[in-house]
Design a protein around this motif. Structure first.
Motif, PDB file in Angstrom:
ATOM      1  N   ALA A 224     -36.526  41.314  70.738  1.00 29.23           N
ATOM      2  CA  ALA A 224     -37.435  40.431  70.900  1.00 29.23           C
ATOM      3  C   ALA A 224     -37.125  39.081  71.679  1.00 29.23           C
ATOM      4  O   ALA A 224     -37.973  38.618  72.509  1.00 29.23           O
ATOM      5  CB  ALA A 224     -37.802  39.875  69.489  1.00 29.23           C
ATOM      6  N   THR A 225     -35.791  38.675  71.495  1.00 30.69           N
ATOM      7  CA  THR A 225     -35.362  37.796  72.536  1.00 30.69           C
ATOM      8  C   THR A 225     -35.186  38.256  73.906  1.00 30.69           C
ATOM      9  O   THR A 225     -35.496  37.362  74.582  1.00 30.69           O
ATOM     10  CB  THR A 225     -34.078  37.281  71.919  1.00 30.69           C
ATOM     11  N   LEU A 226     -34.730  39.341  74.261  1.00 34.45           N
ATOM     12  CA  LEU A 226     -34.673  39.711  75.437  1.00 34.45           C
ATOM     13  C   LEU A 226     -35.792  40.036  76.246  1.00 34.45           C
ATOM     14  O   LEU A 226     -35.855  39.948  77.225  1.00 34.45           O
ATOM     15  CB  LEU A 226     -33.877  41.359  75.366  1.00 34.45           C
ATOM     16  N   LYS A 227     -36.834  40.491  75.422  1.00 39.04           N
ATOM     17  CA  LYS A 227     -38.367  40.272  75.942  1.00 39.04           C
ATOM     18  C   LYS A 227     -38.773  38.937  76.194  1.00 39.04           C
ATOM     19  O   LYS A 227     -39.201  38.717  77.373  1.00 39.04           O
ATOM     20  CB  LYS A 227     -39.336  40.988  74.685  1.00 39.04           C
ATOM     21  N   GLN A 228     -38.479  38.163  75.529  1.00 41.04           N
ATOM     22  CA  GLN A 228     -39.244  36.807  75.810  1.00 41.04           C
ATOM     23  C   GLN A 228     -38.343  36.194  76.966  1.00 41.04           C
ATOM     24  O   GLN A 228     -38.718  35.301  77.812  1.00 41.04           O
ATOM     25  CB  GLN A 228     -38.699  35.822  74.712  1.00 41.04           C
ATOM     26  N   ASN A 229     -37.158  36.596  77.105  1.00 41.43           N
ATOM     27  CA  ASN A 229     -36.279  36.098  78.321  1.00 41.43           C
ATOM     28  C   ASN A 229     -36.882  36.523  79.523  1.00 41.43           C
ATOM     29  O   ASN A 229     -36.753  35.904  80.754  1.00 41.43           O
ATOM     30  CB  ASN A 229     -34.878  36.434  78.245  1.00 41.43           C
ATOM     31  N   VAL A 230     -37.659  37.658  79.585  1.00 41.32           N
ATOM     32  CA  VAL A 230     -38.140  38.321  80.988  1.00 41.32           C
ATOM     33  C   VAL A 230     -39.672  37.632  81.206  1.00 41.32           C
ATOM     34  O   VAL A 230     -40.009  37.482  82.198  1.00 41.32           O
ATOM     35  CB  VAL A 230     -38.434  39.674  80.808  1.00 41.32           C
ATOM     36  N   MET A 231     -40.064  37.088  80.201  1.00 44.63           N
ATOM     37  CA  MET A 231     -41.609  36.374  80.194  1.00 44.63           C
ATOM     38  C   MET A 231     -41.299  34.940  80.519  1.00 44.63           C
ATOM     39  O   MET A 231     -40.931  33.991  79.781  1.00 44.63           O
ATOM     40  CB  MET A 231     -42.165  36.542  78.764  1.00 44.63           C
ATOM     41  N   SER A 232     -42.052  34.611  81.696  1.00 43.68           N
ATOM     42  CA  SER A 232     -42.123  33.090  82.270  1.00 43.68           C
ATOM     43  C   SER A 232     -43.424  32.608  81.626  1.00 43.68           C
ATOM     44  O   SER A 232     -44.652  33.754  81.838  1.00 43.68           O
ATOM     45  CB  SER A 232     -42.199  32.913  83.756  1.00 43.68           C
ATOM     46  N   PRO A 233     -43.659  31.559  81.326  1.00 41.47           N
ATOM     47  CA  PRO A 233     -45.021  31.345  80.825  1.00 41.47           C
ATOM     48  C   PRO A 233     -46.123  31.214  81.946  1.00 41.47           C
ATOM     49  O   PRO A 233     -45.946  30.916  83.220  1.00 41.47           O
ATOM     50  CB  PRO A 233     -44.974  29.501  80.344  1.00 41.47           C
ATOM     51  N   GLY A 234     -47.263  31.799  81.572  1.00 41.24           N
ATOM     52  CA  GLY A 234     -48.231  32.202  82.790  1.00 41.24           C
ATOM     53  C   GLY A 234     -47.916  33.074  83.840  1.00 41.24           C
ATOM     54  O   GLY A 234     -48.817  33.423  84.833  1.00 41.24           O
ATOM     55  N   GLY A 235     -47.003  33.773  83.532  1.00 40.70           N
ATOM     56  CA  GLY A 235     -46.360  34.699  84.608  1.00 40.70           C
ATOM     57  C   GLY A 235     -46.914  36.241  84.394  1.00 40.70           C
ATOM     58  O   GLY A 235     -47.655  36.517  83.335  1.00 40.70           O
ATOM     59  N   THR A 237     -45.132  38.731  83.510  1.00 38.71           N
ATOM     60  CA  THR A 237     -44.831  39.870  82.383  1.00 38.71           C
ATOM     61  C   THR A 237     -45.564  39.259  81.214  1.00 38.71           C
ATOM     62  O   THR A 237     -45.924  40.281  80.134  1.00 38.71           O
ATOM     63  CB  THR A 237     -43.255  39.672  82.164  1.00 38.71           C
ATOM     64  N   GLU A 238     -45.796  38.180  80.991  1.00 41.13           N
ATOM     65  CA  GLU A 238     -46.731  37.525  80.010  1.00 41.13           C
ATOM     66  C   GLU A 238     -47.660  38.046  79.885  1.00 41.13           C
ATOM     67  O   GLU A 238     -48.412  38.605  78.898  1.00 41.13           O
ATOM     68  CB  GLU A 238     -46.469  36.036  79.891  1.00 41.13           C
ATOM     69  N   ARG A 239     -48.434  38.263  80.963  1.00 42.43           N
ATOM     70  CA  ARG A 239     -49.854  38.851  81.118  1.00 42.43           C
ATOM     71  C   ARG A 239     -49.832  40.328  80.486  1.00 42.43           C
ATOM     72  O   ARG A 239     -50.861  40.682  79.736  1.00 42.43           O
ATOM     73  CB  ARG A 239     -50.410  38.858  82.430  1.00 42.43           C
ATOM     74  N   ALA A 240     -48.909  41.161  80.935  1.00 41.48           N
ATOM     75  CA  ALA A 240     -48.875  42.509  80.590  1.00 41.48           C
ATOM     76  C   ALA A 240     -48.341  42.674  79.149  1.00 41.48           C
ATOM     77  O   ALA A 240     -49.048  43.621  78.544  1.00 41.48           O
ATOM     78  CB  ALA A 240     -47.594  43.117  81.292  1.00 41.48           C
ATOM     79  N   ILE A 241     -47.639  41.851  78.668  1.00 38.53           N
ATOM     80  CA  ILE A 241     -47.299  42.174  76.991  1.00 38.53           C
ATOM     81  C   ILE A 241     -48.355  41.657  76.464  1.00 38.53           C
ATOM     82  O   ILE A 241     -48.763  42.156  75.371  1.00 38.53           O
ATOM     83  CB  ILE A 241     -45.917  41.250  76.943  1.00 38.53           C
ATOM     84  N   ALA A 242     -49.070  40.437  76.733  1.00 44.57           N
ATOM     85  CA  ALA A 242     -50.308  39.814  75.964  1.00 44.57           C
ATOM     86  C   ALA A 242     -51.547  41.075  75.809  1.00 44.57           C
ATOM     87  O   ALA A 242     -52.043  41.430  74.807  1.00 44.57           O
ATOM     88  CB  ALA A 242     -50.822  38.683  76.555  1.00 44.57           C
ATOM     89  N   HIS A 243     -51.530  41.891  77.049  1.00 42.45           N
ATOM     90  CA  HIS A 243     -52.588  42.948  77.066  1.00 42.45           C
ATOM     91  C   HIS A 243     -52.015  44.209  76.122  1.00 42.45           C
ATOM     92  O   HIS A 243     -52.770  44.550  75.377  1.00 42.45           O
ATOM     93  CB  HIS A 243     -52.534  43.650  78.393  1.00 42.45           C
TER      94      HIS A 243
END
Length: 274
Positions: A224-235, A237-243
């Protein structure tokens, strides 16, 4: 490993384990493999330098460890023919057959045996396996260590103390290589839709999975932490994970693994009844 080891069955998984054992220092002359097909035995004998024979009973007679590496559908017949030899030699029995519980195999072998059930997976064929092991009450600490070293020849080993948990192991690792292969398929298809050549999309997806798995295995952080480390706010990766989250990917995976474990239970009942 100084023990004399006999493999009943000389197929791909047996060959992978034997190859891992010899590469890790086990003496080839201490290992015997059996099979009804002499051509198969000749090939594995020449490749790995081990003893081979078509006589299962003779191979078991002086073995310290017997690995049952035959298909579940023929396990009853194989075990019943081996029962007399096993009762005399009393080796540690290790079964890598999916679905068959320890009590059933022990009964087919005449009863009273030290028996370990193992649920390996196909990456064992390339030395990157993950195996779940369960020992019945007759297995000693020394025999547990032997089973651990044997399966560590092809990957990591995790012990469970409740045999029923091998069904969960099947869902988490035994069947799981196919989950990732499905993910590679889907990513390749999506990459092609986005304009990449299929081979390029495939190589990128597979290498990324290899890199992510290596990072996860070496990191002090949880996934979970490693995933979060790849995700920039509004970026991106965040968009893909949200989907994926909106599409209930977690629930789909959980339900698929539940179905896998349930099928493992059903298969165990079917195989035990013959």
């Amino acid at each position: 490993m100084a023990s004399k080891i006999t493999f009943i069955g000389a197929g791909n998984m047996a060959g992978a384990i034997i190859g891992g054992l010899t590469q890790s220092g086990a003496a080839p002359e201490s290992i015997t493999a059996t099979a009804p097909n002499q051509d198969e035995l000749t090939a594995i004998g020449e490749r790995l330098g081990i003893h081979t024979t078509t006589d299962n009973a003779a191979a078991v007679a002086d073995a310290d460890v017997v690995v049952l590496a035959v298909k579940p559908q023929i396990m009853r017949e194989v075990c019943q023919k081996l029962a007399d030899s096993v009762q005399k030699a009393r080796p540690l029995i290790i079964s890598i057959a999916a679905g068959l519980d320890a009590t059933t195999i022990d009964e087919w072998l005449g009863g009273g045996n030290a028996l370990v059930r193992c649920m390996p997976n196909t990456p064992s064929l390339v030395g990157q396996g993950a195996s779940g092991l369960y020992a019945n009450a007759r297995v000693s600490d020394a025999q547990r260590q032997i089973a651990t070293r044997l399966m560590q020849a092809v990957g990591i080993v995790e012990w469970v103390e409740d045999e029923a948990l091998l069904e969960a192991v099947t869902a988490v690792s035994g069947s799981a290589p196919a989950y990732f292969f499905l993910m590679f398929e889907a990513m390749e298809d999506a990459g092609v839709t986005l304009g990449l050549p299929a081979e390029t999309a495939r190589r990128l997806a597979i290498q990324t999975a290899l890199g992510a798995a290596t990072m996860a295995s070496q990191s002090e952080h949880d996934p979970a932490t490693l995933k979060q480390n790849v995700m920039s706010p509004g970026g991106t990766t965040e968009r893909a994970i949200a989907h994926m989250e909106d599409a209930n990917l977690r629930q789909t995976i959980a339900e698929a693994m539940q179905a896998c474990a349930e099928r493992a239970r059903q298969m165990a009942d079917e195989l035990a009844k013959g």
